[in-house]
Enzyme design. Structure first.
Site, PDB file in Angstrom:
ATOM      1  N   GLY A  50      86.797  29.601 157.758  1.00 31.82           N
ATOM      2  CA  GLY A  50      85.508  29.440 157.086  1.00 31.82           C
ATOM      3  C   GLY A  50      84.719  30.725 157.002  1.00 31.82           C
ATOM      4  O   GLY A  50      85.262  31.816 157.158  1.00 31.82           O
ATOM      5  N   LEU A  52      83.474  31.912 154.238  1.00 31.38           N
ATOM      6  CA  LEU A  52      84.352  32.469 153.213  1.00 31.38           C
ATOM      7  C   LEU A  52      83.694  33.613 152.451  1.00 31.38           C
ATOM      8  O   LEU A  52      82.515  33.567 152.121  1.00 31.38           O
ATOM      9  CB  LEU A  52      84.759  31.366 152.235  1.00 31.38           C
ATOM     10  CG  LEU A  52      85.414  30.138 152.881  1.00 31.38           C
ATOM     11  CD1 LEU A  52      85.793  29.124 151.820  1.00 31.38           C
ATOM     12  CD2 LEU A  52      86.620  30.523 153.721  1.00 31.38           C
ATOM     13  N   HIS A  56      88.792  35.548 150.883  1.00 31.19           N
ATOM     14  CA  HIS A  56      89.318  34.172 150.943  1.00 31.19           C
ATOM     15  C   HIS A  56      89.460  33.588 149.531  1.00 31.19           C
ATOM     16  O   HIS A  56      90.398  32.853 149.251  1.00 31.19           O
ATOM     17  CB  HIS A  56      88.354  33.280 151.730  1.00 31.19           C
ATOM     18  CG  HIS A  56      88.194  33.648 153.173  1.00 31.19           C
ATOM     19  ND1 HIS A  56      87.044  34.202 153.669  1.00 31.19           N
ATOM     20  CD2 HIS A  56      89.038  33.538 154.219  1.00 31.19           C
ATOM     21  CE1 HIS A  56      87.171  34.395 154.965  1.00 31.19           C
ATOM     22  NE2 HIS A  56      88.381  34.020 155.331  1.00 31.19           N
ATOM     23  N   ASP A 171      95.125  40.880 157.915  1.00 26.76           N
ATOM     24  CA  ASP A 171      95.706  40.499 159.213  1.00 26.76           C
ATOM     25  C   ASP A 171      97.223  40.696 159.124  1.00 26.76           C
ATOM     26  O   ASP A 171      97.995  39.734 159.147  1.00 26.76           O
ATOM     27  CB  ASP A 171      95.343  39.048 159.528  1.00 26.76           C
ATOM     28  CG  ASP A 171      93.848  38.870 159.682  1.00 26.76           C
ATOM     29  OD1 ASP A 171      93.283  39.406 160.641  1.00 26.76           O
ATOM     30  OD2 ASP A 171      93.231  38.219 158.810  1.00 26.76           O
ATOM     31  N   SER A 206      85.566  41.098 155.771  1.00 27.55           N
ATOM     32  CA  SER A 206      85.873  40.319 156.969  1.00 27.55           C
ATOM     33  C   SER A 206      84.627  39.530 157.349  1.00 27.55           C
ATOM     34  O   SER A 206      83.502  40.035 157.210  1.00 27.55           O
ATOM     35  CB  SER A 206      86.252  41.260 158.116  1.00 27.55           C
ATOM     36  OG  SER A 206      86.152  40.599 159.359  1.00 27.55           O
TER      37      SER A 206
HETATM   38  O1  PAF Z   1      93.278  34.313 159.710  1.00 30.09           O
HETATM   39  C1  PAF Z   1      92.596  33.341 160.100  1.00 30.09           C
HETATM   40  O2  PAF Z   1      91.525  33.045 159.591  1.00 30.09           O
HETATM   41  C2  PAF Z   1      93.131  32.488 161.246  1.00 30.09           C
HETATM   42  O3  PAF Z   1      93.803  33.257 162.180  1.00 30.09           O
HETATM   43  C3  PAF Z   1      94.010  31.321 160.767  1.00 30.09           C
HETATM   44  C4  PAF Z   1      95.271  31.809 160.079  1.00 30.09           C
HETATM   45  C5  PAF Z   1      93.214  30.438 159.817  1.00 30.09           C
HETATM   46  C6  PAF Z   1      94.440  30.464 161.966  1.00 30.09           C
HETATM   47  O4  PAF Z   1      93.347  29.929 162.647  1.00 30.09           O
END
Ligand code: PAF
Length: 300
Positions: A50, A52, A56, A171, A206
């Site tokens: 979330g 976002l 995202h 990530d 982020s």
């Molecule tokens: O990257 C993220 O936001 C989290 O690590 C994930 C992949 C949703 C797992 O909780």
């Protein structure tokens, strides 16, 4: 179901997927997806925590192109936070997130509570752990973090049973760990990595950038600039990686960061290259700035 006035959690979902539906139970989600699966529709999952941002939204847009049905999940997973980390302060912005997902063309938002995901408690949960890779780099700085990630992502894969799952390459190590989990456990899902979305300054978007003061936000792009400088040195033939890594750490410290790690690695293993190695490289970096731990990377 129109999303107009804040978060709506539906217990009896309609089968109409022309508007985004928000579900908070596994049973309701499975029920809703049954019809789509029977019709042979391709299902994409975008797992998130979330709060976002545009990064995202790119994941959701990618999912939209990849599949007929787009499921996003929002779950701030306690299992992947260390004891002194930001689980309690992690921003929870469900109503705003619902609006953004609706605008991006998401079909279903799965937003379970902690007791839905861990009904027997976190300490009684069967864990999924990718050996080796989970202990390096971010895993060394955050012990147990990747075990929490792989456990919840494996559960989400079993709950949604997506054909494809979309993750952000900011990530980088997380994507590598999830790819290995999927291979090792023969989970029938395709993993798609999406390039990092950046501010005009080069700063990787982020949720944790929200912790930065104005002054820290002005410093933060130095992380990406240092990655670029190191990559240029490697491209120009400098193979003294240990010295380059140390110079980068010192440049970050001089700019106001606290060091975490800065490594030039082989992309396939995330291990340091051997002498004469010709495999493609990536630089992974993490550094602390004020209250935030920032990560970024650059493929050379
Ligand atoms: O990257 C993220 O936001 C989290 O690590 C994930 C992949 C949703 C797992 O909780």
């Amino acid at each position: 179901m129109a999303i107009k006035s804040g978060p709506v959690l539906s217990r009896a979902p309609s089968t109409d997927l022309s508007k985004m539906q928000t579900l908070n139970t596994i049973a309701a989600l499975r029920d809703l997806l049954k019809g789509s699966r029977r019709e042979g529709k391709r299902i994409a999952l975008v797992p998130t925590m979330g709060n976002l941002h545009q990064g995202h939204i790119r994941l959701v847009e990618t999912a939209r192109r990849e599949a007929d049905i787009v499921v996003a999940s929002i779950f701030v997973n306690p299992l992947q936070f260390g004891a002194n980390e930001d689980l309690d302060s992690y921003p929870r912005t469900l109503a705003a997130d619902q609006e953004k997902l609706t605008a991006a063309g998401c079909d279903i938002l799965f937003a379970p509570g902690v007791s839905e995901v861990y009904p027997e408690g976190q300490d009684n949960q069967t864990l999924v752990e990718v050996p080796g890779l989970s202990d390096l780099h971010c895993g060394a700085s955050r012990p147990g973090h990747f075990r929490g990630v792989t456990t919840v992502v494996c559960k989400l894969f079993n709950i949604v049973q997506p054909d494809v799952a979309i993750f952000g390459l900011k990530d980088y190590q997380q994507v590598a760990v999830i790819r290995k989990m999927v291979r090792d456990l023969c989970i029938p899902v395709e993993i798609v990595g999406v390039p990092t979305e950046r501010a005009g300054s080069g700063l990787a978007l982020s949720s944790r950038n929200g912790y930065l003061s104005e002054q820290e936000l002005a410093i933060a792009p130095l992380l990406q600039q240092t990655l670029q400088q190191t990559a240029n040195a490697v491209r120009n033939g400098n193979r003294d990686f240990a010295t380059l890594e140390e110079q980068a750490q010192q440049a970050l410290e001089a700019g106001g960061f606290k060091r975490d790690y800065f490594r030039i690695l082989c992309r396939d293993t995330l291990q340091p290259p051997e002498s004469g190695d010709v495999r493609p490289l990536v630089i992974l970096a993490a550094a602390r700035l004020g209250p935030a731990r920032l990560i970024d990377n650059l493929e050379i």
